[in-house]
Motif scaffolding. Structure first.
Motif, PDB file in Angstrom:
ATOM      1  N   LYS A  43       0.787  -1.325  -0.003  1.00  0.00           N
ATOM      2  CA  LYS A  43       0.106   0.119   0.028  1.00  0.00           C
ATOM      3  C   LYS A  43       0.846   1.228  -0.159  1.00  0.00           C
ATOM      4  CE  LYS A  43      -4.217  -1.693   2.118  1.00  0.00           C
ATOM      5  NZ  LYS A  43      -5.268  -1.531   3.065  1.00  0.00           N
ATOM      6  N   ALA A  44       1.992   1.390   0.705  1.00  0.00           N
ATOM      7  CA  ALA A  44       2.561   2.539   0.859  1.00  0.00           C
ATOM      8  C   ALA A  44       3.857   2.687   0.063  1.00  0.00           C
ATOM      9  CB  ALA A  44       3.226   2.440   2.589  1.00  0.00           C
ATOM     10  N   GLY A  45       4.244   1.462  -0.267  1.00  0.00           N
ATOM     11  CA  GLY A  45       5.406   1.485  -1.171  1.00  0.00           C
ATOM     12  C   GLY A  45       6.717   1.873  -0.259  1.00  0.00           C
ATOM     13  N   ILE A  46       6.802   1.868   1.111  1.00  0.00           N
ATOM     14  CA  ILE A  46       7.759   2.097   1.900  1.00  0.00           C
ATOM     15  C   ILE A  46       7.842   1.155   3.185  1.00  0.00           C
ATOM     16  CG2 ILE A  46       8.802   3.709   3.603  1.00  0.00           C
ATOM     17  CD1 ILE A  46       7.942   6.003   1.895  1.00  0.00           C
ATOM     18  N   THR A  47       8.926   0.370   3.319  1.00  0.00           N
ATOM     19  CA  THR A  47       9.168  -0.531   4.491  1.00  0.00           C
ATOM     20  C   THR A  47      10.217  -0.041   5.448  1.00  0.00           C
ATOM     21  OG1 THR A  47      10.740  -1.778   3.363  1.00  0.00           O
ATOM     22  CG2 THR A  47       8.410  -2.523   3.193  1.00  0.00           C
ATOM     23  N   PRO A  48       9.687   0.624   6.689  1.00  0.00           N
ATOM     24  CA  PRO A  48      10.651   1.195   7.612  1.00  0.00           C
ATOM     25  C   PRO A  48      11.664  -0.062   8.501  1.00  0.00           C
ATOM     26  CG  PRO A  48       8.446   1.257   8.596  1.00  0.00           C
ATOM     27  CD  PRO A  48       8.101   0.524   7.189  1.00  0.00           C
ATOM     28  N   GLY A  49      12.702   0.444   8.882  1.00  0.00           N
ATOM     29  CA  GLY A  49      13.385  -0.584   9.717  1.00  0.00           C
ATOM     30  C   GLY A  49      12.839  -1.096  10.818  1.00  0.00           C
ATOM     31  N   VAL A  50      12.904  -2.022  11.248  1.00  0.00           N
ATOM     32  CA  VAL A  50      11.977  -2.553  12.534  1.00  0.00           C
ATOM     33  C   VAL A  50      12.845  -3.073  13.525  1.00  0.00           C
ATOM     34  CG1 VAL A  50      10.223  -3.343  10.994  1.00  0.00           C
ATOM     35  CG2 VAL A  50      11.878  -4.989  11.606  1.00  0.00           C
ATOM     36  N   SER A  51      14.286  -3.180  13.429  1.00  0.00           N
ATOM     37  CA  SER A  51      15.130  -3.471  14.561  1.00  0.00           C
ATOM     38  C   SER A  51      14.940  -2.981  15.903  1.00  0.00           C
ATOM     39  CB  SER A  51      16.461  -3.328  14.324  1.00  0.00           C
ATOM     40  OG  SER A  51      17.044  -4.390  13.186  1.00  0.00           O
ATOM     41  N   PRO A  52      14.700  -1.502  15.881  1.00  0.00           N
ATOM     42  CA  PRO A  52      14.248  -0.803  17.193  1.00  0.00           C
ATOM     43  C   PRO A  52      12.822  -1.457  17.820  1.00  0.00           C
ATOM     44  CG  PRO A  52      15.137   0.997  15.420  1.00  0.00           C
ATOM     45  CD  PRO A  52      14.941  -0.376  15.005  1.00  0.00           C
ATOM     46  N   LEU A  53      12.222  -1.504  17.059  1.00  0.00           N
ATOM     47  CA  LEU A  53      10.727  -2.197  17.323  1.00  0.00           C
ATOM     48  C   LEU A  53      10.907  -3.613  18.068  1.00  0.00           C
ATOM     49  CD1 LEU A  53       7.682  -2.360  17.466  1.00  0.00           C
ATOM     50  CD2 LEU A  53       7.662  -3.277  15.329  1.00  0.00           C
ATOM     51  N   VAL A  54      11.888  -4.439  17.441  1.00  0.00           N
ATOM     52  CA  VAL A  54      11.798  -5.762  17.937  1.00  0.00           C
ATOM     53  C   VAL A  54      12.708  -5.482  19.509  1.00  0.00           C
ATOM     54  CG1 VAL A  54      12.970  -7.826  17.861  1.00  0.00           C
ATOM     55  CG2 VAL A  54      12.185  -6.804  15.870  1.00  0.00           C
ATOM     56  N   VAL A  55      13.612  -4.759  19.517  1.00  0.00           N
ATOM     57  CA  VAL A  55      14.175  -4.531  20.805  1.00  0.00           C
ATOM     58  C   VAL A  55      12.997  -3.952  21.938  1.00  0.00           C
ATOM     59  CG1 VAL A  55      15.999  -3.117  22.208  1.00  0.00           C
ATOM     60  CG2 VAL A  55      16.464  -4.138  19.848  1.00  0.00           C
ATOM     61  N   LEU A  56      12.448  -3.096  21.638  1.00  0.00           N
ATOM     62  CA  LEU A  56      11.440  -2.497  22.488  1.00  0.00           C
ATOM     63  C   LEU A  56      10.582  -3.316  22.864  1.00  0.00           C
ATOM     64  CD1 LEU A  56      10.925   1.098  20.979  1.00  0.00           C
ATOM     65  CD2 LEU A  56      12.076   0.557  23.115  1.00  0.00           C
ATOM     66  N   CYS A  57       9.859  -4.097  21.907  1.00  0.00           N
ATOM     67  CA  CYS A  57       8.743  -5.240  22.301  1.00  0.00           C
ATOM     68  C   CYS A  57       9.607  -6.210  23.366  1.00  0.00           C
ATOM     69  CB  CYS A  57       8.408  -5.949  21.150  1.00  0.00           C
ATOM     70  SG  CYS A  57       7.242  -5.074  20.009  1.00  0.00           S
ATOM     71  N   GLY A  58      10.867  -6.714  22.839  1.00  0.00           N
ATOM     72  CA  GLY A  58      11.533  -7.641  24.002  1.00  0.00           C
ATOM     73  C   GLY A  58      11.730  -7.057  25.244  1.00  0.00           C
ATOM     74  N   TRP A  59      12.212  -5.741  25.211  1.00  0.00           N
ATOM     75  CA  TRP A  59      12.309  -5.160  26.368  1.00  0.00           C
ATOM     76  C   TRP A  59      11.212  -5.018  27.255  1.00  0.00           C
ATOM     77  CZ3 TRP A  59      13.994   0.805  26.843  1.00  0.00           C
ATOM     78  CH2 TRP A  59      14.347   0.908  27.995  1.00  0.00           C
ATOM     79  N   GLY A  60       9.810  -4.707  26.837  1.00  0.00           N
ATOM     80  CA  GLY A  60       8.717  -4.517  27.677  1.00  0.00           C
ATOM     81  C   GLY A  60       8.125  -5.848  27.896  1.00  0.00           C
ATOM     82  N   ALA A  61       8.489  -6.885  27.122  1.00  0.00           N
ATOM     83  CA  ALA A  61       7.764  -8.246  27.489  1.00  0.00           C
ATOM     84  C   ALA A  61       8.643  -9.180  28.234  1.00  0.00           C
ATOM     85  CB  ALA A  61       7.307  -8.876  25.861  1.00  0.00           C
ATOM     86  N   PHE A  62       9.733  -9.158  28.132  1.00  0.00           N
ATOM     87  CA  PHE A  62      10.695  -9.876  28.571  1.00  0.00           C
ATOM     88  C   PHE A  62      11.767  -9.397  29.604  1.00  0.00           C
ATOM     89  CE2 PHE A  62       9.643 -11.813  24.621  1.00  0.00           C
ATOM     90  CZ  PHE A  62       9.184 -13.106  25.006  1.00  0.00           C
ATOM     91  N   ARG A  63      11.012  -9.230  30.955  1.00  0.00           N
ATOM     92  CA  ARG A  63      11.493  -8.231  31.911  1.00  0.00           C
ATOM     93  C   ARG A  63      12.822  -9.003  32.496  1.00  0.00           C
ATOM     94  NH1 ARG A  63       6.958  -5.246  35.314  1.00  0.00           N
ATOM     95  NH2 ARG A  63       5.612  -4.375  33.645  1.00  0.00           N
ATOM     96  N   ARG A  64      12.960 -10.220  32.825  1.00  0.00           N
ATOM     97  CA  ARG A  64      13.797 -10.925  33.629  1.00  0.00           C
ATOM     98  C   ARG A  64      14.781 -11.221  32.341  1.00  0.00           C
ATOM     99  NH1 ARG A  64      11.810 -16.060  36.602  1.00  0.00           N
ATOM    100  NH2 ARG A  64      10.569 -16.139  34.594  1.00  0.00           N
ATOM    101  N   MET A  65      14.593 -11.534  31.328  1.00  0.00           N
ATOM    102  CA  MET A  65      15.645 -12.052  30.155  1.00  0.00           C
ATOM    103  C   MET A  65      16.199 -10.690  29.723  1.00  0.00           C
ATOM    104  SD  MET A  65      13.771 -14.717  28.187  1.00  0.00           S
ATOM    105  CE  MET A  65      12.931 -16.142  28.671  1.00  0.00           C
ATOM    106  N   SER A  66      15.763  -9.671  29.875  1.00  0.00           N
ATOM    107  CA  SER A  66      16.312  -8.121  29.333  1.00  0.00           C
ATOM    108  C   SER A  66      17.056  -7.383  30.333  1.00  0.00           C
ATOM    109  CB  SER A  66      15.379  -7.453  28.729  1.00  0.00           C
ATOM    110  OG  SER A  66      14.464  -7.197  29.530  1.00  0.00           O
ATOM    111  N   GLN A  67      17.685  -8.232  31.533  1.00  0.00           N
ATOM    112  CA  GLN A  67      18.520  -7.520  32.357  1.00  0.00           C
ATOM    113  C   GLN A  67      19.987  -7.920  32.358  1.00  0.00           C
ATOM    114  OE1 GLN A  67      17.246  -5.116  34.594  1.00  0.00           O
ATOM    115  NE2 GLN A  67      15.477  -5.226  33.033  1.00  0.00           N
ATOM    116  N   GLY A  68      20.904  -6.907  32.605  1.00  0.00           N
ATOM    117  CA  GLY A  68      22.120  -7.527  32.779  1.00  0.00           C
ATOM    118  C   GLY A  68      22.937  -8.002  31.656  1.00  0.00           C
ATOM    119  N   HIS A  69      24.064  -8.403  31.534  1.00  0.00           N
ATOM    120  CA  HIS A  69      24.906  -8.688  30.532  1.00  0.00           C
ATOM    121  C   HIS A  69      24.145  -9.672  29.635  1.00  0.00           C
ATOM    122  CE1 HIS A  69      28.437  -9.488  27.914  1.00  0.00           C
ATOM    123  NE2 HIS A  69      28.063 -10.706  28.187  1.00  0.00           N
TER     124      HIS A  69
END
Length: 733
Positions: A43-69
């Motif tokens: 529809k739009a002819g444009i596909t934005p980058g989604v890497s930040p989206l993946v990081v943000l969703c993982g950060w918000g949904a997986f609290r314990r796994m996204s802590q520390g090293h």
């Protein structure tokens, strides 16, 4: 024995539970994006980058796994696998619709020759298919097996080439890698500060629900799908200025993700397209200029501008390579080493891809000059365009990387080979299309891979440890995207108003004019070349002031529909209005995009595209989408009457609500800790400077006051002694 233990340790690291969970999460995200973003991109002819989206969703949904090293490693591997599917989406939707759009245009011409006045692009797709079947015309369906094969071939080639050149690309200090740095900042914030976790409810969830609600209201005709400001036509030449409402959530979401310069340039290109369409309606159908300026002239203008933009990108690419050769010695590339087994595996991926392409091509077309030269041409273009895609992605970001331009140039080369081998016929177009899909997927994979590996490097994770995640994501996307494209094409038709497929229309115009008709409209092409030169000049001028004004964004905007540019501009305005308000409120030194704004933008795109996909699946089971319409402002039989004013107001309120979501999350969301710290330091520095200026002024006043007092009280004290007394008092005080 020690070497064996090391190999065993490496093997355990690869298949550790944490890595498996990260790759599984990333693969699930790729699955969702591969399903939904096909419709959004068409529809739009444009596909934005989604890497930040993946990081943000993982950060918000997986609290314990996204802590520390270990959390940093989890999010890194997840974003590698999670963004890979978008590379396949871009590669397929930019190239595969060429065949269907070309046949649709030929079917429209055939019906007109038979005296049938019908708009195949504007009418419901089920009615269009019935009309074509009635007159013995058919559109070739999307071939799922062929597209899966082409996607796998392109993925292996792009994956292997970039993997082999990882050290060369990522050790280049001249490449800023904007999206990689954005992901690194988010990952560092996630593992260091749990209080900064993004608020999913007010951003992602609310935007998805708002997008779905507005689209469903449009389905039942409670809101209008667009507000037409002005429209006119002259034969096949049409001009329309409207504000999109049905696809508004999609366009607003893309506008919220793009940078403001890119959004403005895209709108400027779409506005130029609007002016061109208006001028074309004034061409006399019986006059001498009708052949010089055909109805699709603006596509040729866009192609000319894109050719210049790609040529400029190639020149800049060569310049980057020369500069990096001088400066790369200062980069610590200890993380970029690739051992011999991995290098052999990457060469194997490239070899398997090329071998599979050769076998398919020889089986499809036979062993002749056409197939041999086509194979050589694809190999040469892969050597040129895949590194170009990777480098420019690291230079300006994957969303602004000239994928469409590289495919446009590749189409020119393949059409030239077909002309050289006397194979310029409709029978060879399916073969050329499949080769373009493979080439486009390879370039898009290079775009994504280079950004992902750079993120790993910045976070201290060796890029070689992301090879498995990348491969899994590409394989999932290669299987799912062709299926999603088949469903979408069967439900809405490629090249129609429902799925315009802007890149497919442009490439179909090129193939039709250059390969089939052998008649190019040179006036629009020359105009496009001139516009491309101006866009490149703007790009160069912006670079002198540290502003990115990619020429490709303007060229892409020319072949997008004007309403797409309007929607993208509206979304970017709401976002940057919020960022400006946040800057004023916090005293930050620069505009900052919040995590919640990224999630809200992505939610609008995902919600709108997901509904289209669900409806597409329902159409396969004989659902009539038009039967969902319950209201009518034109007194249609069997529908509840509703004033047109009400539908317009409700639609406008829906768009304003989504705009408010972008604005609210831009004002009240969280920003990267590094950016906030920099802004705070800048603010403190400014405050200290102001305080120092005020203190200096006060000290001067106090100095002269004490000096006068000392002179009166001490009497004939020497001036130097009086000044020393005053300075002593100031210092002691």
């Amino acid at each position: 024995r020690s070497r064996g233990k090391q190999r065993q340790h490496r093997f355990k690291m690869v298949i550790s539970r944490l890595d498996a969970q990260a790759i599984t999460y990333g693969a699930c995200v790729t699955l969702i994006l591969s399903c939904t973003m096909v419709v959004a991109g068409l529809k739009a002819g444009i596909t934005p980058g989604v890497s930040p989206l993946v990081v943000l969703c993982g950060w918000g949904a997986f609290r314990r796994m996204s802590q520390g090293h270990s959390g940093s490693r989890f999010l890194n591997l997840a974003q590698v696998a999670g963004s890979a599917g978008m590379a396949i989406v871009s590669g397929v939707i930019f190239s595969e619709p060429l065949l269907q759009v070309l046949h649709l245009n030929l079917a429209q011409t055939s019906l007109q020759d038979q005296g049938v006045q019908a708009d195949l692009q504007g009418m419901p797709w089920k009615d269009a298919k019935a009309l074509m079947a009635e007159h013995g015309i058919s559109i070739p369906p999307v071939s799922i097996p062929t597209n899966i094969l082409a996607c796998l071939i392109g993925s292996l080639i792009g994956y292997g080439f970039v993997g082999l050149a990882t050290k060369k690309f990522l050790s280049d200090p001249t490449l800023p890698a904007p999206e990689a740095h954005a992901c690194m900042s988010m990952i560092n914030a996630a593992v260091s500060d749990a209080c900064q976790r993004p608020k999913l409810g007010i951003s992602l969830v609310l935007s998805i629900l708002g997008s779905l609600l507005l689209r469903m209201l449009a389905l039942i005709s409670l809101v209008v799908k667009e507000i037409v400001i002005y429209s006119t036509s002259s034969g096949a030449r049409k001009f329309s200025l409207d504000i999109p409402l049905d696809n508004g959530p999609l366009y607003l979401g893309i506008g919220g993700l793009l940078t403001l310069p890119t959004a403005l340039l895209t709108f400027a290109g779409a506005f130029a397209r609007l002016i061109g369409d208006a001028l074309l309606t004034r061409v006399d159908p019986l006059g001498p200029s009708v052949d010089d300026f055909p109805a699709n002239s603006m596509r040729w203008v866009g192609g000319g501008a894109m050719t210049v933009a790609v040529a400029y990108s190639l020149v800049k690419f060569m310049g980057l390579r020369r500069s990096s050769a001088k400066d790369s010695s200062s980069i610590d590339d200890s993380l970029l080493e690739i051992n011999a087994p991995l290098r052999y595996a990457l060469w194997l991926a490239v070899s398997v891809g090329l071998l599979a392409l050769a076998i398919w091509l020889f089986v499809e077309s036979g062993f002749n000059s056409f197939s041999v030269l086509m194979l050589v041409a694809i190999f040469v273009m892969a050597i040129l365009m895949v590194p170009l895609g990777a480098i420019l992605s690291l230079q300006i970001g994957s969303s602004s990387s000239p994928v469409s331009g590289t495919v446009f140039v590749t189409t020119l080369v393949l059409c030239s080979v077909a002309l050289l081998t006397s194979s310029a016929s409709m029978a060879h177009v399916p073969t050329i299309t499949t080769l373009l899909v493979a080439a486009c997927v390879a370039v898009c994979a290079a775009n994504d891979v280079s950004q992902d590996y750079k993120t790993l490097q910045l976070c201290g994770v060796p890029p070689r440890e992301g090879f498995l995640s990348q491969l899994v994501g590409l394989l999932v996307g290669s299987i799912i995207v062709p299926v999603s494209l088949f469903i979408s094409a069967n439900a809405y038709g490629l090249g129609t108003q429902s799925l315009p497929a802007p890149q497919g229309q442009m490439f179909a115009t090129l193939v039709d004019g250059l390969l089939l008709e052998k008649n190019l409209p040179w006036y629009p092409i020359l105009i496009g070349l001139g516009i491309g030169v101006l866009a490149v000049g703007l790009d160069v001028a912006g670079g002198q002031f540290g502003i990115q004004l990619p020429a490709m964004a303007f060229a892409v905007g020319i072949y997008l529909s004007p309403d797409t540019g309007v929607g993208i501009l509206i979304g970017s305005i709401f976002r940057f209005a919020g960022e400006w308000q946040r800057k004023r409120r916090t005293g930050a030194s620069q505009l900052q995009q919040t995590h919640e704004c990224v999630l809200a933008s992505a939610g609008m795109i995902t919600g709108s595209a997901f509904l289209d996909l669900v409806l597409g699946v329902a159409v396969l089971f004989s659902l009539d989408v038009d039967s969902l319409s319950l209201f009518s402002s034109t007194d249609e039989v069997g529908k509840a009457p509703i004033p047109a004013f009400v539908t317009n107001v409700l639609a406008s309120l829906g768009i304003l609500f989504l705009g408010w979501v972008l604005y609210h999350n831009s004002v009240n969301g969280n920003v990267d800790a590094g950016e906030a710290q920099d802004s705070a330091q800048q603010k403190d520095t400014d405050g200290e400077r102001a305080q120092q200026r005020q203190t200096s002024k006060g000290q001067r006043d106090q100095f002269f006051t004490i000096k006068g007092t000392a002179a009166r009280n001490v009497g004939p004290v020497p001036q130097a002694q009086a000044q020393a007394t005053c300075l002593h008092v100031i210092i002691a005080g």
